[in-house]
Design a protein around this motif. Sequence first.
Motif, mmCIF file in Angstrom:
data_model
loop_
_atom_site.group_PDB
_atom_site.id
_atom_site.type_symbol
_atom_site.label_atom_id
_atom_site.label_comp_id
_atom_site.label_asym_id
_atom_site.label_seq_id
_atom_site.Cartn_x
_atom_site.Cartn_y
_atom_site.Cartn_z
ATOM 1 N N THR A 1 110.956 69.478 73.513
ATOM 2 C CA THR A 1 112.145 68.884 72.906
ATOM 3 C C THR A 1 112.394 69.478 71.525
ATOM 4 O O THR A 1 113.533 69.812 71.167
ATOM 5 C CB THR A 1 111.991 67.365 72.802
ATOM 6 N N VAL A 2 111.324 69.627 70.750
ATOM 7 C CA VAL A 2 111.450 70.229 69.428
ATOM 8 C C VAL A 2 111.903 71.687 69.554
ATOM 9 O O VAL A 2 112.737 72.166 68.783
ATOM 10 C CB VAL A 2 110.122 70.121 68.662
ATOM 11 N N ALA A 3 111.354 72.398 70.531
ATOM 12 C CA ALA A 3 111.743 73.799 70.721
ATOM 13 C C ALA A 3 113.230 73.915 71.021
ATOM 14 O O ALA A 3 113.915 74.817 70.512
ATOM 15 C CB ALA A 3 110.916 74.427 71.842
ATOM 16 N N ARG B 1 117.460 63.906 64.741
ATOM 17 C CA ARG B 1 116.395 64.913 64.858
ATOM 18 C C ARG B 1 116.976 66.325 64.760
ATOM 19 O O ARG B 1 116.376 67.216 64.149
ATOM 20 C CB ARG B 1 115.636 64.719 66.170
ATOM 21 N N GLN B 2 118.147 66.523 65.362
ATOM 22 C CA GLN B 2 118.761 67.846 65.281
ATOM 23 C C GLN B 2 119.158 68.177 63.848
ATOM 24 O O GLN B 2 118.991 69.317 63.392
ATOM 25 C CB GLN B 2 119.994 67.909 66.195
ATOM 26 N N MET C 1 106.881 71.681 59.214
ATOM 27 C CA MET C 1 105.994 70.636 59.697
ATOM 28 C C MET C 1 106.784 69.348 59.896
ATOM 29 O O MET C 1 107.523 68.925 59.005
ATOM 30 C CB MET C 1 104.847 70.401 58.710
ATOM 31 N N LEU C 2 106.619 68.731 61.055
ATOM 32 C CA LEU C 2 107.340 67.505 61.386
ATOM 33 C C LEU C 2 106.397 66.308 61.316
ATOM 34 O O LEU C 2 105.266 66.370 61.810
ATOM 35 C CB LEU C 2 107.937 67.605 62.786
ATOM 36 N N ASN C 3 106.868 65.252 60.713
ATOM 37 C CA ASN C 3 106.117 63.996 60.654
ATOM 38 C C ASN C 3 106.449 63.198 61.912
ATOM 39 O O ASN C 3 107.560 62.682 62.053
ATOM 40 C CB ASN C 3 106.513 63.206 59.408
ATOM 41 N N LEU D 1 107.232 75.871 64.082
ATOM 42 C CA LEU D 1 107.206 74.447 63.780
ATOM 43 C C LEU D 1 105.875 73.861 64.219
ATOM 44 O O LEU D 1 105.293 74.302 65.215
ATOM 45 C CB LEU D 1 108.351 73.710 64.476
ATOM 46 N N GLN D 2 105.400 72.862 63.504
ATOM 47 C CA GLN D 2 104.169 72.174 63.853
ATOM 48 C C GLN D 2 104.458 70.691 64.024
ATOM 49 O O GLN D 2 105.050 70.060 63.144
ATOM 50 C CB GLN D 2 103.101 72.405 62.789
ATOM 51 N N LEU D 3 104.053 70.151 65.165
ATOM 52 C CA LEU D 3 104.258 68.741 65.472
ATOM 53 C C LEU D 3 102.896 68.081 65.674
ATOM 54 O O LEU D 3 102.324 68.154 66.766
ATOM 55 C CB LEU D 3 105.118 68.577 66.723
#
Length: 402
Positions: free
Chosen positions: A170-172, A253-254, A239-241, A196-198
């Motif tokens: 989803t993040v990708a 989110r977008q 980096m995503l919290n 990105l890091q989740l």
Amino acid sequence: MVRLADPGAGPAPEPAPAAPAARRGGLSRRAVLLLVAGGAAQLSLPRLAPPAPRSAAPAAQDRAAALLAAHAQALRTGVLAELDLAELGYRVTGLTAGEVRAELDYRLRGFDDYPAVLQRSLAWDGTGALGAESAQPGGAAAPWDLGPVRPVRGARCLVLGPGEPGDLSTVAGAADQAVAAVSAVWGTGWPQRLVLQLPSTEEQFARLLGVDPGGYQGIAAVTSAAAGAPVRTAADRVMLNPEAFRQLSAVGRQVVVTHECTHVATRADTHPWTPLWLSEGVADWTGYLDTGRTARQIAPELTRDVAAGRIPGALPADADFAAGSQGIAQAYEQAWLACDLIAQQHGRPALVALYRGIGAAGPGAGRDAQLDAQLRAGLGYGLAEFTQRWQAWTERQLAPQA
């Protein structure tokens, strides 16, 4: 850092008395751009300085270096095989009783021109094999410190994390969309790729930054970047919290990911003399572009202030964006409105040109003087008139609806 109302939460309500931020209903999100030259999440340029002098006997130093080289090879062919690393290596920076301190460089193939750099500590008895490895105190964790790394590749991105593959995918998808949206505004002269890091928890998010978790609660994302570095050098990271990020709507989110992507795309033009209202404002403006959200939805805190007759007296200062600052939400909303004014009245290219012009101009005699000169060159009037126009624009866009 930027704090915005969740743009997917539906129509903005009529202004009401504000509650303390910690107790306020509704969702908000914050993001922060860390422009680093070293420290928590150092992103390196080619080394120009010679290696640090040896701090221990040559035999011990050489033994530690050999063990670290073998350890790096084992990581690359073992638990990190899926990462497709172009580089992974350690450099001894210190030896003490029971510990090897080292600098870890790693570079992701196809994404990093130069490596990310982390400060590491490994247990060692002085002769035998290395023991447990961790970040040095106050240092950032490596992605694999959090658990198994499950890389998910998009068309223009790589997402790393120990979470569920569906969440990473989803993040990708959001990242690929963000790259396209940002390139449409800022052009294609940047690498057009994101890492990105989740992580799985807010505590892990703080570990990736090497910070106290309490200072980053409610912050949905962080971009680490080397300020002003050439376009094709630094290894940028987003980096995503997970705890803040998952509370946002799909649109929210977008917006977050596009905001962070803008920071990556504009990093080479972002300098210490770039006002934070401009760097955070353009990221928010790009993030909200084409979402269909109104100014009142994007700036609910400032909408309440305008309804109460409180019009901002000056553009927000850098200190207004510091975590915990009074009126932090309004600072980000004011920044977005300032950039929206430029784009609406002078066109999107004018906003892009102003941003790049300020970066290219250098610090000069002072920030305000440089900003005034760039505004005059790009918009035809100086800082004082721009401030007056922005105040009127704020009141007009956020005034109570009849």
